[in-house]
Design a protein around this motif. Structure first.
Motif, PDB file in Angstrom:
ATOM      1  N   TRP A  97      57.957  41.172  24.193  1.00  0.00           N
ATOM      2  CA  TRP A  97      57.042  41.408  23.169  1.00  0.00           C
ATOM      3  C   TRP A  97      57.782  42.549  22.282  1.00  0.00           C
ATOM      4  O   TRP A  97      58.661  43.390  22.743  1.00  0.00           O
ATOM      5  N   ILE A 131      62.628  42.869  17.365  1.00  0.00           N
ATOM      6  CA  ILE A 131      62.493  43.689  18.765  1.00  0.00           C
ATOM      7  C   ILE A 131      62.071  42.768  19.935  1.00  0.00           C
ATOM      8  O   ILE A 131      62.363  43.161  20.956  1.00  0.00           O
ATOM      9  N   SER A 147      63.652  42.118  23.294  1.00  0.00           N
ATOM     10  CA  SER A 147      63.022  42.495  24.572  1.00  0.00           C
ATOM     11  C   SER A 147      63.203  41.056  25.534  1.00  0.00           C
ATOM     12  O   SER A 147      63.479  41.125  26.821  1.00  0.00           O
ATOM     13  N   SER A 176      65.599  40.564  28.433  1.00  0.00           N
ATOM     14  CA  SER A 176      65.711  41.171  29.813  1.00  0.00           C
ATOM     15  C   SER A 176      64.715  40.511  30.534  1.00  0.00           C
ATOM     16  O   SER A 176      64.470  40.670  31.998  1.00  0.00           O
ATOM     17  N   ASP A 225      56.513  55.368  35.451  1.00  0.00           N
ATOM     18  CA  ASP A 225      57.421  56.368  34.913  1.00  0.00           C
ATOM     19  C   ASP A 225      56.767  57.467  34.376  1.00  0.00           C
ATOM     20  O   ASP A 225      57.209  58.210  34.205  1.00  0.00           O
ATOM     21  N   LEU A 255      61.370  52.952  20.604  1.00  0.00           N
ATOM     22  CA  LEU A 255      61.109  53.171  22.140  1.00  0.00           C
ATOM     23  C   LEU A 255      61.209  51.810  22.900  1.00  0.00           C
ATOM     24  O   LEU A 255      60.671  50.939  22.376  1.00  0.00           O
ATOM     25  N   ARG A 270      60.589  50.448  26.583  1.00  0.00           N
ATOM     26  CA  ARG A 270      59.840  50.696  27.753  1.00  0.00           C
ATOM     27  C   ARG A 270      60.200  49.842  28.841  1.00  0.00           C
ATOM     28  O   ARG A 270      59.712  48.565  28.357  1.00  0.00           O
ATOM     29  N   ALA A 306      59.787  48.221  33.117  1.00  0.00           N
ATOM     30  CA  ALA A 306      59.161  48.275  34.355  1.00  0.00           C
ATOM     31  C   ALA A 306      59.261  47.124  35.074  1.00  0.00           C
ATOM     32  O   ALA A 306      59.507  45.806  34.813  1.00  0.00           O
ATOM     33  N   MET A 308      62.223  45.022  33.889  1.00  0.00           N
ATOM     34  CA  MET A 308      62.139  44.037  32.695  1.00  0.00           C
ATOM     35  C   MET A 308      61.529  44.979  31.395  1.00  0.00           C
ATOM     36  O   MET A 308      60.694  45.824  31.778  1.00  0.00           O
ATOM     37  N   VAL A 309      62.055  44.543  30.501  1.00  0.00           N
ATOM     38  CA  VAL A 309      61.324  45.442  29.364  1.00  0.00           C
ATOM     39  C   VAL A 309      60.010  44.856  28.838  1.00  0.00           C
ATOM     40  O   VAL A 309      60.033  43.645  28.886  1.00  0.00           O
ATOM     41  N   PHE A 310      58.986  45.689  28.772  1.00  0.00           N
ATOM     42  CA  PHE A 310      57.750  45.119  28.412  1.00  0.00           C
ATOM     43  C   PHE A 310      57.048  45.940  27.261  1.00  0.00           C
ATOM     44  O   PHE A 310      56.054  45.248  26.567  1.00  0.00           O
ATOM     45  N   THR A 311      57.663  46.863  26.852  1.00  0.00           N
ATOM     46  CA  THR A 311      57.272  47.419  25.515  1.00  0.00           C
ATOM     47  C   THR A 311      58.282  48.024  24.701  1.00  0.00           C
ATOM     48  O   THR A 311      59.440  48.650  25.293  1.00  0.00           O
ATOM     49  N   ASN A 312      58.395  47.445  23.468  1.00  0.00           N
ATOM     50  CA  ASN A 312      59.729  47.747  22.642  1.00  0.00           C
ATOM     51  C   ASN A 312      58.994  48.046  21.145  1.00  0.00           C
ATOM     52  O   ASN A 312      58.582  47.157  20.520  1.00  0.00           O
ATOM     53  N   PHE A 345      62.069  51.665  36.615  1.00  0.00           N
ATOM     54  CA  PHE A 345      60.799  51.803  35.427  1.00  0.00           C
ATOM     55  C   PHE A 345      61.378  53.098  34.581  1.00  0.00           C
ATOM     56  O   PHE A 345      61.643  53.868  34.897  1.00  0.00           O
ATOM     57  N   GLY A 346      60.899  52.955  33.073  1.00  0.00           N
ATOM     58  CA  GLY A 346      61.419  54.130  32.315  1.00  0.00           C
ATOM     59  C   GLY A 346      61.421  53.917  30.914  1.00  0.00           C
ATOM     60  O   GLY A 346      60.951  52.805  30.330  1.00  0.00           O
ATOM     61  N   THR A 347      62.099  54.689  30.106  1.00  0.00           N
ATOM     62  CA  THR A 347      62.211  54.522  28.489  1.00  0.00           C
ATOM     63  C   THR A 347      63.453  54.875  28.242  1.00  0.00           C
ATOM     64  O   THR A 347      64.229  55.714  28.594  1.00  0.00           O
TER      65      THR A 347
END
Lengths: 481, 443
Positions: free
Chosen positions: A60, A83, A87, A90, A264, B35, B37, B39, B42-46, B143-145
């Motif tokens: 996303w 972007i 993503s 990964s 997190d 940013l 992010r 979890a 795996m990247v789930f928000t970018n 999990f992280g950013t």
């Protein structure tokens, strides 16, 4: 707007996006704040911009800007896809988002009086009258009150073919008296439910008419006896339960938390998917229902921020944990075929995240006890009204709540006011101790206006309704040394 | 959007020229924020966000109005000013209104690092994937950013005041969780310069410490000697924000008021080893050079060896009390001691090691009684050694008691609390008789 949204979707698709959506949103805010006999601030603000979300091979992307021009939309669409492609690198296993139908629709909050068209002097008069009444009460040293209005005008379009326009109107108010007597300083708040409604709400709740009582209770609070320590029965008002429901039911049943996606920051939950349809969340009279169509609910809309039509669903039915709040992204991860329309972004600039819907404790059936019956049937208890201190662990097990005002119940009678009352419990033990919920005539909407979640953090708003309810044998006073 | 000083000045001067009111003040801010992010490895928000906002306050004598917009065409700017002026005309007089400040001089705080502003989403995502790969090898869920931002803000007024400040921030966090769900730890670092931020080291620390925290045991909630890491103490010290207001103290409605309603300014409230300052231009913090009214930031000692040395005076309250107005622009520094964290632990016969706290809220603002929980990596200390991990605990303790019960401290270091992303310089501390009241069976 269709020319702009089509431009965005075409630009994103042209860059390779498998899916794209755009929200172009204009927010208007008006806030008035009064302290004692002074209007300290009157402000109006507007915020206009767009956010484009794209999907590419399991990844996303999201990009947003306040410059709403064709050139900027093309640039931001390309950035969003860039972007999403980053993503996707990964992603090891692609779980496609739950399907959504195409909708072309308009939806609007139901309200009678547009608060932005009500003259400012009328609103100022409400606040000054409120504070004046509060300050008339001896030992009240400060009175603060405020009114707030928000309108959100949103255009959503997506590559599945949806074009959805929504106009949401929000109204809120509060009034607090601070009293000082015999070395004690205590507050009492007239907690007006924040709702999606017009100015008629402010007229109906009669804030100046409740000012004197609120102020008198602040003074009484200063003189109150210290709350007890030990196990007590507690009777909780709808204005108090709203926050307890929010923290111990709404959050634990958000699917993103259950799948670890908030690990997190906001945390995870004890209510993991393996407990679905098995966990005894509460006693048999406990039913939690989510409804984004609830009239005037703070999260009530026609469609969520992924273009999914909103509806109703149970989290807990007859005491058993039966469901989650979900979005298109997360629903398929537990095998669900459609989203429950819980995506929400607090601004055009932010990406939609999973948010609990309006989450309500259903009232008892017809013939359920009245509040008077509950009190009469309680030998040794405490009645708690309004929101106060609140804290809960990151998996939503151990919580401790205070309140705004407390009264002792002895031998079936509400006797005297108490101070410094807290109660602490484990979530499921607490809801399993619920032995009585008043009937529909006691059902009341309350809610939360500022729920922090997500990275970057966003502000959620939702309604939590209930009737008065009783909980047996709860640990109180643990905060006292 | 990031504007230069000259571009900003041009917009603000243009806005002030549109004002017909007796006085006006305007603030302009903008940012570019990105940013990543992740979890479950795996990247789930970018995302990427670009914003800019103008706020205007105007006044006819002491009748004032506020308005803001994020649209910068001529018509939107004119409407923003007109809206503020319309409000001011309807507003009742505010007897506490003060006209805008005369021009001020500001310290130059160099907090903008070009590399931080320009890192690409691909590069950040690559760095995140390096951490994730390491997590895979260690059979951990991560999990992280990883975020970066560039921002500016400026203030100008009808008296000719103008201030401009530009800064960057970079931050990375990793929460590592063992696959069996019995171990968890979060590590975080923050820096204005992204080159000084090694996301991989942060991730590695989280993994190593999560592995050590597996299978926590229960301990009876009670009073214990606690060794706090700086991150945990920072979360407690932040509550200072809620009691430093001079007016609340003078009016008898704050922890800083005595029982008979007088201010505690000048009295000793905390232990002799407690000194807390604001040093806005501290090289490790690089906070803001002025506040949103244009008051220059100042180095202020709030607590000096336990004595309340200064409180925050708004412009109005300062004028009324004959004091200098304060600014509160960050840069919080708590002085520490010379011990190391190992020495703190070694000195404890039986106690609890707490690296992080969570969900702290006031129970009683007049006594600074706080409640909250430990979160991640709690250990039992026995005979000077970390014995075994513990289940999380809820505490109910007064910050006043904590700041009177510190017996040893490390040197201060940059710490960011769990809930409020404000870097501070805070030591690790050994605190006696810290009260835990219940177990939180959550990992």
């Amino acid at each position: 707007m269709k020319d702009l949204t089509d431009l965005a979707l075409d630009a994103a698709s042209g860059q390779g996006a498998e899916y794209a959506d755009i929200r172009i949103t204009r927010y208007n805010y008006q806030n008035i704040f009064a302290r004692d006999k002074i209007i300290r601030s009157i402000s109006e603000s507007e915020s206009f911009g767009f956010g484009i979300r794209t999907y590419y091979k399991g990844g996303w992307g999201f990009a947003s800007s306040n410059v709403v021009t064709k050139e900027e939309i093309k640039k931001i669409a390309a950035l969003s896809v860039q972007i999403a492609k980053a993503s996707s690198a990964s992603v090891k296993t692609i779980v496609p988002p739950a399907p959504v139908k195409a909708y072309v629709d308009n939806w609007k909050t139901s309200y009678k009086k547009n608060p932005f068209q009500v003259p400012i002097d009328k609103k100022v008069a409400v606040l000054l009258a409120t504070n004046k009444e509060m300050l008339k009460v001896q030992n009240v040293i400060r009175a603060v009150s405020d009114l707030g209005f928000e309108s959100e005008h949103k255009y959503f379009a997506s590559t599945v073919g949806s074009y959805i326009e929504q106009e949401i109107m929000r109204t809120n108010a509060s009034a607090t008296a601070i009293a000082r007597k015999k070395g004690e300083v205590k507050t009492r708040t007239y907690q007006v439910a924040p709702l999606n409604i017009g100015y008629e709400h402010i007229e109906a709740v009669d804030i100046p008419g409740n000012a004197k009582r609120t102020a008198e209770e602040a003074v009484e609070h200063c003189m109150a006896a210290k709350g007890p320590v030990g196990k007590k029965d507690i009777i909780l008002s709808p204005s108090h339960l709203a926050l307890t429901i929010h923290e111990s039911v709404g959050h634990p049943t958000e699917l993103d938390r259950a799948l670890g996606f908030e690990a997190d920051f906001a945390g995870t939950t004890f209510a993991t998917p393996n407990k679905l349809n098995k966990l005894k969340y509460g006693s048999e009279i406990v039913n939690f229902i989510c409804d984004r169509n609830q009239p005037h609910g703070r999260s009530t809309v026609g469609y969520d921020d992924e273009g999914v039509k909103t509806g109703k669903y149970y989290l807990v039915k007859d005491g058993v944990f039966v469901g989650y709040s979900t979005t298109r992204e997360f629903a398929p991860m537990i095998g669900e075929k459609e989203s429950r329309a819980c995506a929400y972004a607090d601004s055009w600039s932010n990406v939609p995240i999973l948010r609990m819907a309006n989450t309500s404790l259903e009232p008892g059936k017809k013939g359920s006890p009245t509040l008077e019956d509950l009190i009469a049937d309680t030998k040794d208890g405490i009645l708690i009204d309004g929101m106060g201190s609140f804290s809960i662990d990151h998996q939503r097990n151990n919580f401790q709540f205070g309140g705004d005002a407390f009264w002792e119940i002895k031998n079936g009678k509400k006797t005297r006011m108490l101070k410094e009352v807290t109660y602490q419990a484990i979530t499921t033990e607490f809801w399993n101790s619920c032995d009585a919920i008043c009937g529909p005539e006691f059902w009341e909407q309350q809610g939360v206006r500022s729920c922090g979640k997500g990275q970057p953090m966003q502000r959620g708003q939702m309604t939590h309704s209930s009737a008065w309810a009783r909980f047996r044998n709860i640990e109180v006073g643990g905060a006292q040394k | 959007m990031i504007l230069s000083k000259e571009e900003t000045k041009k917009i603000l001067e243009g806005v002030l020229k549109l004002c017909k009111a007796d006085s006006a003040q305007a603030g302009l801010s903008g940012s570019e924020e990105q940013l990543v992010r992740y979890a479950n490895n795996m990247v789930f928000t970018n995302l990427s966000k670009s914003t800019m906002n103008l706020g205007v306050q105007v006044a006819f004598e002491n009748k004032k109005g506020n308005s803001s917009t994020n649209q910068f065409d001529e018509d939107s700017l004119r409407k923003c000013v007109q809206r503020a002026e319309q409000i001011a005309k309807f507003a009742p007089p505010d007897p506490e209104f003060l006209p805008p400040l005369q021009p001020q001089k500001y310290k130059k705080i160099k907090a903008f690092i070009k590399d931080t502003a320009e890192i690409s989403p691909e590069e950040k995502t690559r760095k995140v994937m390096d951490i994730i790969e390491h997590g895979h090898k260690k059979e951990m869920n991560l999990f992280g950013t990883f975020s970066n931002s560039a921002s500016f803000f400026a203030v100008a007024n009808s008296k000719g005041l103008f201030g401009y400040h530009k800064y960057t921030s970079a931050n990375c966090t990793t929460t590592a969780r063992t696959k069996d769900g019995t171990g968890s730890f979060r590590a975080t670092k923050d820096n204005r310069d992204i080159k000084k931020l090694d996301a991989f080291i942060v991730g590695k620390e989280a993994i190593d410490r999560a592995l050590k925290s597996r299978n926590p045991k229960e301990i009876e909630p009670s009073d214990y000697t606690v060794v706090f890491e700086p991150e945990a103490l920072a979360d407690l010290i932040l509550f200072m924000y809620f009691f430093i207001d001079a007016r609340a103290a003078d009016e008898g409605r704050s922890f800083m008021s005595t029982k008979d309603g007088k201010s505690k300014l000048g009295t000793k409230v905390f232990g002799e080893n407690v000194t807390v300052k604001s040093i806005p231009d501290h090289p490790d913090l690089l906070a803001f050079p002025f506040d949103n009214e244009g008051i220059p930031s100042q180095e202020i000692t709030w607590i000096d060896k336990g004595v309340i040395k200064n409180l925050y005076y708004s412009r109005y309250w300062a004028k009324k009390k004959g004091k200098k107005p304060s600014s509160f622009t960050g840069g919080i520094v708590m002085e520490g001691g010379d011990a190391t964290m190992e020495e703190l632990i070694k000195s404890v016969k039986k106690g609890i090691y707490v690296p992080r706290l969570w969900y702290i809220r006031e129970v009683n603002p007049m006594t600074l009684l706080l409640t909250g929980l430990t979160r991640d990596g709690v250990f039992l200390i026995e005979d000077g050694q970390l014995k075994h991990p513990l289940l999380n605990l809820r505490f109910n303790e007064s910050l006043e008691t904590v700041l009177n019960s510190i017996t040893m401290m490390t040197k201060p270091e940059i710490a960011i609390g769990s809930e409020w992303e404000l870097p501070m310089l805070v030591p690790g501390a050994k605190v006696k008789n810290f009260t835990f009241t219940s177990i939180a069976p959550s990992v």
